[in-house]
Design a protein around this motif. Sequence first.
Motif, PDB file in Angstrom:
ATOM      1  N   UNK A 231     -10.720   8.839   9.461  1.00 12.06           N
ATOM      2  CA  UNK A 231     -11.489   7.847   8.698  1.00 12.06           C
ATOM      3  C   UNK A 231     -12.889   7.686   9.278  1.00 12.06           C
ATOM      4  N   UNK A 232     -13.904   7.652   8.391  1.00  9.80           N
ATOM      5  CA  UNK A 232     -15.298   7.544   8.827  1.00  9.80           C
ATOM      6  C   UNK A 232     -15.863   6.144   8.601  1.00  9.80           C
ATOM      7  N   UNK A 233     -15.701   5.631   7.382  1.00  6.49           N
ATOM      8  CA  UNK A 233     -16.241   4.317   7.060  1.00  6.49           C
ATOM      9  C   UNK A 233     -15.567   3.797   5.798  1.00  6.49           C
ATOM     10  N   UNK A 234     -15.725   2.531   5.541  1.00 13.85           N
ATOM     11  CA  UNK A 234     -15.124   1.922   4.358  1.00 13.85           C
ATOM     12  C   UNK A 234     -16.215   1.322   3.478  1.00 13.85           C
ATOM     13  N   UNK A 235     -16.019   1.439   2.172  1.00 15.45           N
ATOM     14  CA  UNK A 235     -16.856   0.748   1.204  1.00 15.45           C
ATOM     15  C   UNK A 235     -16.068  -0.421   0.661  1.00 15.45           C
ATOM     16  N   UNK A 236     -16.652  -1.603   0.693  1.00 14.20           N
ATOM     17  CA  UNK A 236     -16.013  -2.784   0.123  1.00 14.20           C
ATOM     18  C   UNK A 236     -16.919  -3.386  -0.940  1.00 14.20           C
ATOM     19  N   UNK A 237     -16.301  -3.896  -1.994  1.00 12.30           N
ATOM     20  CA  UNK A 237     -16.994  -4.726  -2.975  1.00 12.30           C
ATOM     21  C   UNK A 237     -16.514  -6.141  -2.742  1.00 12.30           C
TER      22      UNK A 237
ATOM     23  N   UNK B 283     -13.466   1.334  13.910  1.00 10.92           N
ATOM     24  CA  UNK B 283     -12.277   2.203  13.805  1.00 10.92           C
ATOM     25  C   UNK B 283     -10.970   1.441  13.674  1.00 10.92           C
ATOM     26  N   UNK B 284     -10.823   0.348  14.433  1.00 18.19           N
ATOM     27  CA  UNK B 284      -9.583  -0.433  14.364  1.00 18.19           C
ATOM     28  C   UNK B 284      -9.417  -1.049  12.975  1.00 18.19           C
TER      29      UNK B 284
ATOM     30  N   UNK C  97       0.796  -1.234   0.000  1.00 19.81           N
ATOM     31  CA  UNK C  97       0.000   0.000   0.000  1.00 19.81           C
ATOM     32  C   UNK C  97       0.823   1.277   0.000  1.00 19.81           C
ATOM     33  N   UNK C  98       1.820   1.395   0.877  1.00 21.16           N
ATOM     34  CA  UNK C  98       2.610   2.629   0.924  1.00 21.16           C
ATOM     35  C   UNK C  98       3.404   2.829  -0.361  1.00 21.16           C
ATOM     36  N   UNK C  99       3.926   1.751  -0.909  1.00 23.42           N
ATOM     37  CA  UNK C  99       4.686   1.848  -2.147  1.00 23.42           C
ATOM     38  C   UNK C  99       3.786   2.300  -3.296  1.00 23.42           C
TER      39      UNK C  99
ATOM     40  N   UNK D 110      -6.861  -1.429   7.480  1.00 21.94           N
ATOM     41  CA  UNK D 110      -6.945  -1.702   6.040  1.00 21.94           C
ATOM     42  C   UNK D 110      -6.289  -0.615   5.195  1.00 21.94           C
ATOM     43  N   UNK D 111      -5.897   0.503   5.816  1.00 24.58           N
ATOM     44  CA  UNK D 111      -5.108   1.487   5.083  1.00 24.58           C
ATOM     45  C   UNK D 111      -3.617   1.176   5.170  1.00 24.58           C
ATOM     46  N   UNK D 112      -3.249   0.296   6.092  1.00 26.96           N
ATOM     47  CA  UNK D 112      -1.837  -0.065   6.254  1.00 26.96           C
ATOM     48  C   UNK D 112      -1.491  -1.388   5.593  1.00 26.96           C
TER      49      UNK D 112
END
Length: 483
Positions: A431-437, A453-454, A176-178, A459-461
Amino acid sequence: MIDPRTPCIIGVAQRTIHPGEGPSPEPLDLWEDVCRRAAGDALGAVDTLKIVYCQSWRYDDPPARLSERLGIEPRHRLYSGIGGTTPQVLVNDAAEAILKGECDVALLCGAEALETLRRAKKAGERLEWSHKDPEKKPFPFEAPFHPAEVAHNVFQAWLTFPVWDVARRARLGVAPDEYRRALGQLLAPMTEVAARNPYAWFRVARTMDELIEPRPENRMVAYPYTKYMVSIMDVDMAAAVVVASEAKADELGIPRDHRVYVRGWCYATDPVYLAEHPDLSRSPAMVAASTEAFRVAGIGVDDVAHLDLYSCFGSSVNFARDALGIGEDDGRSVTVTGGLPFAGGAGSNYMMHSIAAMTEVLRDDPASYGLVSGVGMHMTKHVFGVYSTEPGAVRPPAPVPEPEPVPIVDTYSGPATVATYTVIHARDGAPEWALAICAVPSGGRCYARADDPALLADIERTEWVGAAVDVVRGDDNVNVVKA
């Protein structure tokens, strides 16, 4: 000998009322200005007038009002629908009409004054622009909203386009960071082009770190995109393009070195709704449309010297590069304007600016080829146009098929596998919420929401694509991912 029905661009014009220079004139005034400058002495020969849909103001009869202003009576008049592909599609249609002998000179234009409109609303002012449509017509969406997307708040492009880049990242196996650094490396050179473009909205060069690092002035909007990485629509910009037949260009005395020929084009579509896309990490329609455009032009991507790839977000550029086979080490710039986040994306009219800019670039580089691309709606509509000062045999493209859509499961409970996702951030950057498909065992896909929240932080890391999750049905037909 050049076929007298060969279509070529004989005039272009752009205008930008930069921040601090406003307020902008109304769109009708902007249309008139760029049309007069683009057409010049050819204005009286215009037999076709096409205007890109304007979000800033709803006129009662836009083609009639502009024709009256210009003092012309074109036989063919059109007010378009919406979408980032629209200007090139108008060029496509004009080129085909010229080839058929149905048109000799087509004048195409578009304008937005959305920044002036935004400022007026913020100040509590009402703009008194002319010829307001007395009938309140609905916004011209081309497809109905899908109930599952309505339930999961899948509307805004800043929310939908990140999911494509996340899916692509997973396919490539990049951390992700890359991948976010790669996005910064893609976009930073575009800011340098915008800084040199007198019509760009933001004429500021930025570094990779300035673009991708979240800060109060550059908050995360929807992972992996910060504010600086998102298309800017609230701009005051206008552009016009004039397309004519070779015979008419001769009759009008247009210098040979002023003509830019429409050498190839093609339009294609992917499925309408996000979860329907068979491959969430790339666009089969981009591959098909670009391949056909090159076939018509009789060249390949390696013959192209200048590019303007539609850049509302990094994913549209990345998908186009993948479709074209252009690697990260390719030395060509991906834009001649600076792109939508930096040059500005004027509603559905950005491509009019990219075509105008490409025309100027090609005039300065005779016999070279240029390619422009457009993306409409949520990575649904795709178009490519090939241009050159060098004429050649031209014919309309063959139609290309649309990929078979994946079925959407509106509500779902049970095991699922994350196919792609994004995390939406609040205005304070949190971060507020995530959308997943998610892929479900039936072979279809569902949308789902995550609020823990956790989980949002994790999932951003880390890579969440491919993760096995449990989905439960929540309130109001919203599917919820259980951490």
